[in-house]
Design a protein around this motif. Sequence first.
Motif, PDB file in Angstrom:
ATOM      1  N   PHE A  71     -25.239 -54.502  32.679  1.00  0.00           N
ATOM      2  CA  PHE A  71     -24.385 -53.236  33.747  1.00  0.00           C
ATOM      3  C   PHE A  71     -26.129 -51.908  33.893  1.00  0.00           C
ATOM      4  O   PHE A  71     -26.022 -51.551  34.494  1.00  0.00           O
ATOM      5  N   VAL A  72     -26.892 -52.500  32.871  1.00  0.00           N
ATOM      6  CA  VAL A  72     -27.646 -51.641  32.722  1.00  0.00           C
ATOM      7  C   VAL A  72     -28.838 -52.141  31.820  1.00  0.00           C
ATOM      8  O   VAL A  72     -29.135 -53.167  31.248  1.00  0.00           O
ATOM      9  N   LYS A  73     -30.057 -52.293  32.489  1.00  0.00           N
ATOM     10  CA  LYS A  73     -31.299 -53.624  32.750  1.00  0.00           C
ATOM     11  C   LYS A  73     -31.956 -53.407  31.066  1.00  0.00           C
ATOM     12  O   LYS A  73     -31.525 -52.635  30.576  1.00  0.00           O
ATOM     13  N   ASN A  74     -31.913 -54.702  30.399  1.00  0.00           N
ATOM     14  CA  ASN A  74     -32.417 -54.725  29.122  1.00  0.00           C
ATOM     15  C   ASN A  74     -30.622 -53.896  27.651  1.00  0.00           C
ATOM     16  O   ASN A  74     -30.854 -54.226  26.413  1.00  0.00           O
ATOM     17  N   LYS A  75     -29.715 -54.002  28.800  1.00  0.00           N
ATOM     18  CA  LYS A  75     -28.989 -54.263  28.269  1.00  0.00           C
ATOM     19  C   LYS A  75     -27.919 -54.978  28.287  1.00  0.00           C
ATOM     20  O   LYS A  75     -26.785 -54.963  28.526  1.00  0.00           O
ATOM     21  N   PRO A  76     -27.657 -56.369  27.348  1.00  0.00           N
ATOM     22  CA  PRO A  76     -26.538 -57.599  27.527  1.00  0.00           C
ATOM     23  C   PRO A  76     -25.306 -57.223  27.109  1.00  0.00           C
ATOM     24  O   PRO A  76     -25.252 -57.080  25.990  1.00  0.00           O
ATOM     25  N   LEU A  77     -24.564 -57.431  27.552  1.00  0.00           N
ATOM     26  CA  LEU A  77     -23.447 -57.568  27.284  1.00  0.00           C
ATOM     27  C   LEU A  77     -23.528 -58.818  27.425  1.00  0.00           C
ATOM     28  O   LEU A  77     -22.557 -59.976  28.216  1.00  0.00           O
ATOM     29  N   ILE A  78     -22.313 -59.504  26.401  1.00  0.00           N
ATOM     30  CA  ILE A  78     -22.035 -60.617  26.621  1.00  0.00           C
ATOM     31  C   ILE A  78     -20.181 -61.068  26.147  1.00  0.00           C
ATOM     32  O   ILE A  78     -20.277 -60.230  25.125  1.00  0.00           O
ATOM     33  N   LEU A  79     -20.356 -61.837  27.126  1.00  0.00           N
ATOM     34  CA  LEU A  79     -18.481 -61.589  27.129  1.00  0.00           C
ATOM     35  C   LEU A  79     -18.441 -63.564  27.195  1.00  0.00           C
ATOM     36  O   LEU A  79     -18.943 -64.631  27.958  1.00  0.00           O
ATOM     37  N   LEU A  80     -17.658 -64.031  26.503  1.00  0.00           N
ATOM     38  CA  LEU A  80     -16.985 -65.236  26.095  1.00  0.00           C
ATOM     39  C   LEU A  80     -15.054 -65.460  26.155  1.00  0.00           C
ATOM     40  O   LEU A  80     -15.047 -64.717  26.387  1.00  0.00           O
ATOM     41  N   ILE A 165     -24.227 -45.013  20.612  1.00  0.00           N
ATOM     42  CA  ILE A 165     -24.869 -43.512  20.936  1.00  0.00           C
ATOM     43  C   ILE A 165     -23.883 -43.277  22.662  1.00  0.00           C
ATOM     44  O   ILE A 165     -24.299 -42.494  23.178  1.00  0.00           O
ATOM     45  N   GLY A 166     -23.016 -43.753  22.180  1.00  0.00           N
ATOM     46  CA  GLY A 166     -21.299 -42.747  22.903  1.00  0.00           C
ATOM     47  C   GLY A 166     -21.102 -43.818  24.337  1.00  0.00           C
ATOM     48  O   GLY A 166     -19.768 -43.972  24.322  1.00  0.00           O
ATOM     49  N   GLY A 167     -21.448 -45.148  24.191  1.00  0.00           N
ATOM     50  CA  GLY A 167     -21.073 -46.786  25.005  1.00  0.00           C
ATOM     51  C   GLY A 167     -20.953 -46.137  26.081  1.00  0.00           C
ATOM     52  O   GLY A 167     -19.984 -46.533  27.283  1.00  0.00           O
ATOM     53  N   HIS A 168     -21.537 -45.240  26.475  1.00  0.00           N
ATOM     54  CA  HIS A 168     -21.880 -45.208  28.309  1.00  0.00           C
ATOM     55  C   HIS A 168     -22.370 -46.196  29.059  1.00  0.00           C
ATOM     56  O   HIS A 168     -22.204 -46.464  29.927  1.00  0.00           O
ATOM     57  N   ASP A 169     -23.052 -47.133  28.528  1.00  0.00           N
ATOM     58  CA  ASP A 169     -23.788 -47.866  29.017  1.00  0.00           C
ATOM     59  C   ASP A 169     -23.080 -49.074  28.973  1.00  0.00           C
ATOM     60  O   ASP A 169     -23.321 -50.602  29.069  1.00  0.00           O
ATOM     61  N   GLY A 170     -22.497 -49.478  27.902  1.00  0.00           N
ATOM     62  CA  GLY A 170     -22.409 -50.294  27.476  1.00  0.00           C
ATOM     63  C   GLY A 170     -19.878 -50.275  27.652  1.00  0.00           C
ATOM     64  O   GLY A 170     -19.931 -50.876  28.958  1.00  0.00           O
ATOM     65  N   ALA A 175     -15.614 -50.978  31.049  1.00  0.00           N
ATOM     66  CA  ALA A 175     -14.199 -51.188  31.191  1.00  0.00           C
ATOM     67  C   ALA A 175     -13.668 -50.596  33.013  1.00  0.00           C
ATOM     68  O   ALA A 175     -12.503 -50.723  33.254  1.00  0.00           O
ATOM     69  N   ASN A 176     -14.919 -50.356  33.433  1.00  0.00           N
ATOM     70  CA  ASN A 176     -14.318 -49.746  34.559  1.00  0.00           C
ATOM     71  C   ASN A 176     -15.408 -50.421  35.337  1.00  0.00           C
ATOM     72  O   ASN A 176     -15.209 -50.459  36.795  1.00  0.00           O
ATOM     73  N   SER A 177     -15.128 -51.936  34.883  1.00  0.00           N
ATOM     74  CA  SER A 177     -16.154 -52.690  36.705  1.00  0.00           C
ATOM     75  C   SER A 177     -14.805 -53.971  36.608  1.00  0.00           C
ATOM     76  O   SER A 177     -13.258 -54.278  36.127  1.00  0.00           O
TER      77      SER A 177
END
Length: 444
Positions: A71-80, A165-170, A175-177
């Motif tokens: 959702f933000v560059k260089n901050k990968p979220l892995i979904l299995l 750090i607040g989870g705003h980029d994670g 949750a709002n995607s």
Amino acid sequence: MSSTSFLHLFPFFLLLTLTLTLTLADDPILQRFQQYLQIDTSHPTPNYHQAADFILSQAKSLSLQSRTIEFVKNKPLILLKWPGKNPNLPSILLNSHTDVVPVEPHKWSHPPFAGEISDGNIFARGSQDMKCVGLQYLESIRNLKASNFEPLRTIYISFIPDEEIGGHDGADRFANSEVFDEMNVGIVLDEGLASPDESYRLFYAERCPMWLVIKAAGAPGHGAKLYDNTAMENLLKSVEIVRRFRAAQFDLVKAGLKEEGEVVSVNMVFLKAGTPSPTGFVMNLQPSEAQAGFDIRVPPIADQASLERRIAEEWAPASRNMTFEFKQKMSVYDKNGRPILTAHDGSNPWWALLEGAIHKANRKFGKPEIFPASTDARYFRLRGVPAIGFSPMANTHILLHDHNEFLNKEEYLKGIEVYESILEAFASFPAETKKDEEAIRDEL
């Protein structure tokens, strides 16, 4: 590099490999945990991509579907994903974060990113918060697959950045995607806290952050002059008022009248004033501005509006040349004005399933609690999805964010068995009609 140079360095690489191998436990389950802990994902420069590669390698070994989302560059979220036999049923989401807080290595008895085992304890940043939980999810799935268990409901496992750090980029973006909407999540499991006794801790809500900065202004003056309404005088008056409020809340906890998560916590985190000089601060000049920062956490059972009035009227009144701002403020209410919490009684079948699964694994649990800090679970609760905070760590000192963070290896292994019991119960929860599922979610 020439072949001669490589041959010269080969003994060094061999020694490095042997050293790393010797630091790993004999048990492959513990080895995988150590390998995850050895990845430095501490802020301000977490190595997210190395952590992502490790998680993806584990997913491949488990034949889980995987997806990398930025959702933000260089901050990968892995979904299995482990597909269920009935994909139309609301799914189960097992959430964890990959980042950890910074360390002061010289204050640790063991290297914070070595995952060393000493006296049966695994020392590393993230051993409690919360790399343990992320790997326990995967190990429990490994065991269930080995036993040929087939889930009725689809199970998702998310490894998310930026929680610390607040989870705003994670989690906030997740949750709002549209991705989250398509998952049709019925229940979320997220992190909890260690328990110093034999009973696990279960959390149905959490305190919401209100990061407050109070500023005071006044005319500058000579350091020897006495006059009213200086910036420092006004700020210190406010600090004392806040201190008394904090003491009153803390007294309720000390007296056993309320749990920590049920009161408003206030802690001053910085104090800033003075005129800098090459040798420190100018000593004969009273500053025209002063400010203090406070980390405030508000439980969903508190009157947040009343607290905000108190801040405006007592802590930072305009009559004393005071102003204030929130660096972060999250409402304890959802868009419908209801407190943000997950039902923990008979109206919530997931809660009953969780308790039953813990009993089946021959472990105990305490009464439902409000998490004293903040986790990613709040973003899912805001979407109306029930979320339960739970980290299976009994007989364990709470060491998250502390020096020498560790988790006993036996507690880690027992936690895998508990998650195995929970996932079997959750994933086998029988089909309800779509109408019934929607009614349960609305009620929760």
